[in-house]
Design a protein around this motif. Structure first.
Motif, PDB file in Angstrom:
ATOM      1  N   LEU A   1       0.561  -1.188  -0.131  1.00 39.59           N
ATOM      2  CA  LEU A   1      -0.004   0.012  -0.133  1.00 39.59           C
ATOM      3  C   LEU A   1       0.954   1.237   0.243  1.00 39.59           C
ATOM      4  CD1 LEU A   1      -2.743   1.463   0.346  1.00 39.59           C
ATOM      5  CD2 LEU A   1      -2.480   1.079   2.722  1.00 39.59           C
ATOM      6  N   ALA A   2       1.815   1.328   0.792  1.00 35.57           N
ATOM      7  CA  ALA A   2       2.871   2.361   1.043  1.00 35.57           C
ATOM      8  C   ALA A   2       3.774   2.625  -0.401  1.00 35.57           C
ATOM      9  CB  ALA A   2       3.788   2.251   2.065  1.00 35.57           C
ATOM     10  N   GLU A   3       4.087   1.555  -1.185  1.00 35.25           N
ATOM     11  CA  GLU A   3       4.653   1.592  -2.153  1.00 35.25           C
ATOM     12  C   GLU A   3       3.922   2.136  -3.435  1.00 35.25           C
ATOM     13  OE1 GLU A   3       7.874   1.564  -4.765  1.00 35.25           O
ATOM     14  OE2 GLU A   3       7.685   1.124  -2.755  1.00 35.25           O
ATOM     15  N   TYR A   4       2.477   1.609  -3.290  1.00 36.04           N
ATOM     16  CA  TYR A   4       1.496   2.318  -4.236  1.00 36.04           C
ATOM     17  C   TYR A   4       1.364   3.703  -4.338  1.00 36.04           C
ATOM     18  CZ  TYR A   4      -2.687   2.194  -7.143  1.00 36.04           C
ATOM     19  OH  TYR A   4      -3.595   2.687  -8.327  1.00 36.04           O
TER      20      TYR A   4
ATOM     21  N   ALA B   1       5.321   8.427 -10.550  1.00 48.79           N
ATOM     22  CA  ALA B   1       6.499   7.973 -10.879  1.00 48.79           C
ATOM     23  C   ALA B   1       6.286   6.476 -11.073  1.00 48.79           C
ATOM     24  CB  ALA B   1       7.683   8.120  -9.996  1.00 48.79           C
ATOM     25  N   PRO B   2       7.038   5.558 -12.084  1.00 48.76           N
ATOM     26  CA  PRO B   2       6.752   4.289 -12.185  1.00 48.76           C
ATOM     27  C   PRO B   2       7.363   3.382 -10.682  1.00 48.76           C
ATOM     28  CG  PRO B   2       8.862   4.895 -13.296  1.00 48.76           C
ATOM     29  CD  PRO B   2       8.076   6.301 -12.856  1.00 48.76           C
ATOM     30  N   PHE B   3       6.725   2.351 -10.825  1.00 47.13           N
ATOM     31  CA  PHE B   3       6.931   1.362  -9.589  1.00 47.13           C
ATOM     32  C   PHE B   3       8.598   0.840  -9.809  1.00 47.13           C
ATOM     33  CE2 PHE B   3       2.308   0.985 -10.097  1.00 47.13           C
ATOM     34  CZ  PHE B   3       1.850   1.462  -8.679  1.00 47.13           C
ATOM     35  N   LYS B   4       9.152   0.906  -8.640  1.00 43.75           N
ATOM     36  CA  LYS B   4      10.401   0.720  -8.755  1.00 43.75           C
ATOM     37  C   LYS B   4      10.729  -0.541  -7.509  1.00 43.75           C
ATOM     38  CE  LYS B   4      12.531   4.668 -10.732  1.00 43.75           C
ATOM     39  NZ  LYS B   4      13.448   5.681 -10.779  1.00 43.75           N
TER      40      LYS B   4
ATOM     41  N   GLY C   1       9.023  -5.511  -6.505  1.00 42.94           N
ATOM     42  CA  GLY C   1       8.790  -6.368  -7.451  1.00 42.94           C
ATOM     43  C   GLY C   1       7.410  -5.862  -8.220  1.00 42.94           C
ATOM     44  N   LEU C   2       7.040  -4.695  -8.168  1.00 44.19           N
ATOM     45  CA  LEU C   2       5.803  -4.157  -8.709  1.00 44.19           C
ATOM     46  C   LEU C   2       6.212  -3.504 -10.087  1.00 44.19           C
ATOM     47  CD1 LEU C   2       4.080  -2.678  -5.606  1.00 44.19           C
ATOM     48  CD2 LEU C   2       3.641  -4.786  -6.643  1.00 44.19           C
ATOM     49  N   GLU C   3       7.196  -3.791 -10.560  1.00 45.11           N
ATOM     50  CA  GLU C   3       7.657  -3.140 -11.811  1.00 45.11           C
ATOM     51  C   GLU C   3       6.851  -3.596 -12.940  1.00 45.11           C
ATOM     52  OE1 GLU C   3      11.299  -2.917  -9.546  1.00 45.11           O
ATOM     53  OE2 GLU C   3       9.586  -4.508  -9.909  1.00 45.11           O
ATOM     54  N   HIS C   4       6.062  -4.742 -12.842  1.00 50.44           N
ATOM     55  CA  HIS C   4       5.239  -5.505 -13.707  1.00 50.44           C
ATOM     56  C   HIS C   4       3.873  -4.441 -14.082  1.00 50.44           C
ATOM     57  CE1 HIS C   4       2.123  -7.154 -10.964  1.00 50.44           C
ATOM     58  NE2 HIS C   4       3.114  -7.117 -10.111  1.00 50.44           N
TER      59      HIS C   4
END
Length: 232
Positions: free
Chosen positions: A36-39, A47-50, A53-56
């Motif tokens: 949740l925090a990363e999202y 910015a894109p996910f980095k 493993g959420l780069e997909h």
């Protein structure tokens, strides 16, 4: 068979030394909170996910074919796509539900607690996707018969994970037809893996003395009059 393999004794010796502070439900909530925090961080920064493993999720949403064949069910592409799709879908649902509770006046902590069911489903999706990617990496770095067996194990892991998780059906990630195809393919994989079963167990260094007689000569172990068959 459990008694012959001394599973009960070994489990009893292990359990008394275990603590239950790391309960799976608590660990799952920690995982979903991190996601949740990363999202939220990625959305705020646009910015894109980095991480995690959420780069997909930076790419287009995977599309699952309407009618899956045995070949496609065993393919790395399908397995990765369907795991990516589940994680993406559950993460968005989780974020939306937490946000909805917060909009109703709940604190962030309470909103997360109230969304525990989606949180656990999301954490499971994250965990299984991570494991699948690890298996794929090992398979891609191997060759020959080892690669073939790892491919079978990968497919078995992926399809059983799908079979045991109702979220694939509940959220429309797989159709009923495709879900039924998964169940049938699991049975075929059992047959394909059977000749390799003893070798796979041996690769973990499990002594033969820990294995039941059925692991070696299963015909003799199940024959009438065998001391191990229970038919005497």
């Amino acid at each position: 068979m459990l008694a012959e393999n001394r599973v009960g004794i070994l489990k009893g010796e292990f359990d008394v030394q275990s603590t239950f502070e790391g309960d799976n439900n608590v660990l799952m909530q920690q995982v979903s909170k991190a996601l949740l925090a990363e999202y939220i961080a990625a959305q705020r920064k646009k910015a894109p996910f980095k991480g995690l493993g959420l780069e997909h999720m930076n790419g287009p949403c995977p599309v699952i074919p309407d009618n899956l064949t045995g070949y496609s069910l065993r393919s790395i592409k399908f397995q990765a796509d369907v795991f990516f799709l589940r994680e993406r879908d559950l993460l968005k649902r989780y974020v939306a539900e937490v946000s909805q509770y917060q909009a109703q006046g709940q604190s962030k902590e309470d909103a997360i607690l109230l969304s525990y069911q989606l949180g656990e489903e999301l954490a499971r999706a994250f965990t299984e996707r991570t494991i699948l990617q690890t298996i794929i990496e090992a398979e891609m770095s191997s060759s020959g018969s080892l690669k073939d067996v790892l491919g079978l194990l990968r497919s078995m892991y992926a399809l059983i994970s799908i079979e045991e998780d109702s979220s694939f059906l509940q959220y429309g990630i797989l159709s009923l037809v495709n879900f039924a195809a998964v169940k049938k393919e699991v049975m075929k994989l059992c047959s394909d893996l059977r000749p390799h079963a003893l070798g796979i167990v041996s690769s973990f260094g499990v002594p033969d003395s820990f294995l039941s007689p059925i692991a070696f000569d299963w015909v003799e172990a199940n024959s009438w009059g065998s001391p191990n068959s229970g038919n005497c």
